[in-house]
Scaffold this motif. Structure first.
Motif, mmCIF file in Angstrom:
data_model
loop_
_atom_site.group_PDB
_atom_site.id
_atom_site.type_symbol
_atom_site.label_atom_id
_atom_site.label_comp_id
_atom_site.label_asym_id
_atom_site.label_seq_id
_atom_site.Cartn_x
_atom_site.Cartn_y
_atom_site.Cartn_z
ATOM 1 N N CYS A 1 23.891 32.858 35.056
ATOM 2 C CA CYS A 1 23.082 32.450 35.771
ATOM 3 C C CYS A 1 22.952 33.153 37.277
ATOM 4 O O CYS A 1 23.966 34.289 37.242
ATOM 5 C CB CYS A 1 24.006 30.945 36.106
ATOM 6 N N TRP B 1 24.644 25.146 28.973
ATOM 7 C CA TRP B 1 23.684 24.439 28.530
ATOM 8 C C TRP B 1 22.364 25.457 29.137
ATOM 9 O O TRP B 1 21.082 25.427 29.217
ATOM 10 C CB TRP B 1 22.900 22.521 28.419
ATOM 11 N N PHE B 2 22.625 25.294 30.515
ATOM 12 C CA PHE B 2 21.615 25.981 31.488
ATOM 13 C C PHE B 2 21.940 27.196 31.382
ATOM 14 O O PHE B 2 20.502 27.879 31.339
ATOM 15 C CB PHE B 2 22.716 25.658 33.079
ATOM 16 N N ARG C 1 19.521 27.617 28.218
ATOM 17 C CA ARG C 1 18.333 27.876 28.793
ATOM 18 C C ARG C 1 17.801 29.373 29.747
ATOM 19 O O ARG C 1 16.814 30.108 30.057
ATOM 20 C CB ARG C 1 18.581 26.245 29.405
ATOM 21 N N HIS C 2 18.836 29.908 30.615
ATOM 22 C CA HIS C 2 17.947 30.680 31.510
ATOM 23 C C HIS C 2 18.537 32.188 31.058
ATOM 24 O O HIS C 2 16.989 32.921 31.518
ATOM 25 C CB HIS C 2 19.221 30.835 32.488
ATOM 26 N N ASP D 1 17.199 32.251 27.243
ATOM 27 C CA ASP D 1 16.211 31.791 26.620
ATOM 28 C C ASP D 1 14.876 32.394 27.435
ATOM 29 O O ASP D 1 14.236 33.284 27.125
ATOM 30 C CB ASP D 1 15.922 30.680 26.413
ATOM 31 N N ALA D 2 15.214 31.889 29.061
ATOM 32 C CA ALA D 2 13.751 32.481 29.287
ATOM 33 C C ALA D 2 13.439 33.833 30.005
ATOM 34 O O ALA D 2 12.527 34.897 30.025
ATOM 35 C CB ALA D 2 14.192 31.622 30.519
ATOM 36 N N ARG E 1 23.050 35.504 24.755
ATOM 37 C CA ARG E 1 22.621 34.810 24.642
ATOM 38 C C ARG E 1 22.882 33.853 22.637
ATOM 39 O O ARG E 1 23.910 32.747 23.131
ATOM 40 C CB ARG E 1 21.141 34.978 24.105
#
Length: 94
Positions: free
Chosen positions: A5, A24-25, A28-29, A31-32, A75
């Motif tokens: 992160c 969870w964050f 998502r990070h 994935d981005a 990931r």
């Protein structure tokens, strides 16, 4: 998870108090980041070809590929950890 992160996220108490939210964050990070890496890989020849030449493009593509492999591994591990934090059980397959 904090390593995947942005560094400033270590300052927020909710991420420490709720590891599922942090997981969870982080997923998502990552994935981005993967999506940005894939987009860069697709566009590097057109965007930088005239500026850095064919040798430079080849080097950048190789670096993007290495970073993509690293991000995919991160990931996968973050996703598995999030599943574990949520109580999902891993069933090995043969």
């Amino acid at each position: 998870m904090f390593d995947h992160c942005p560094p400033d996220y270590r300052l927020y108490p909710s991420w420490r108090r709720h590891p599922v939210a942090l997981g969870w964050f982080a997923v998502r990070h990552l994935d981005a980041q993967l999506e940005a890496m894939r987009g860069s890989y697709r566009e590097v020849r057109v965007a930088l070809g005239e500026d850095i030449g064919p040798e430079g493009v080849a080097q950048v593509l190789a670096d993007l590929e290495c970073e993509g492999v690293r991000l995919l591994a991160a990931r996968r591990s973050a996703g598995l950890l999030l599943d574990a934090l949520r109580g999902l059980e891993f069933v090995p397959r043969l």
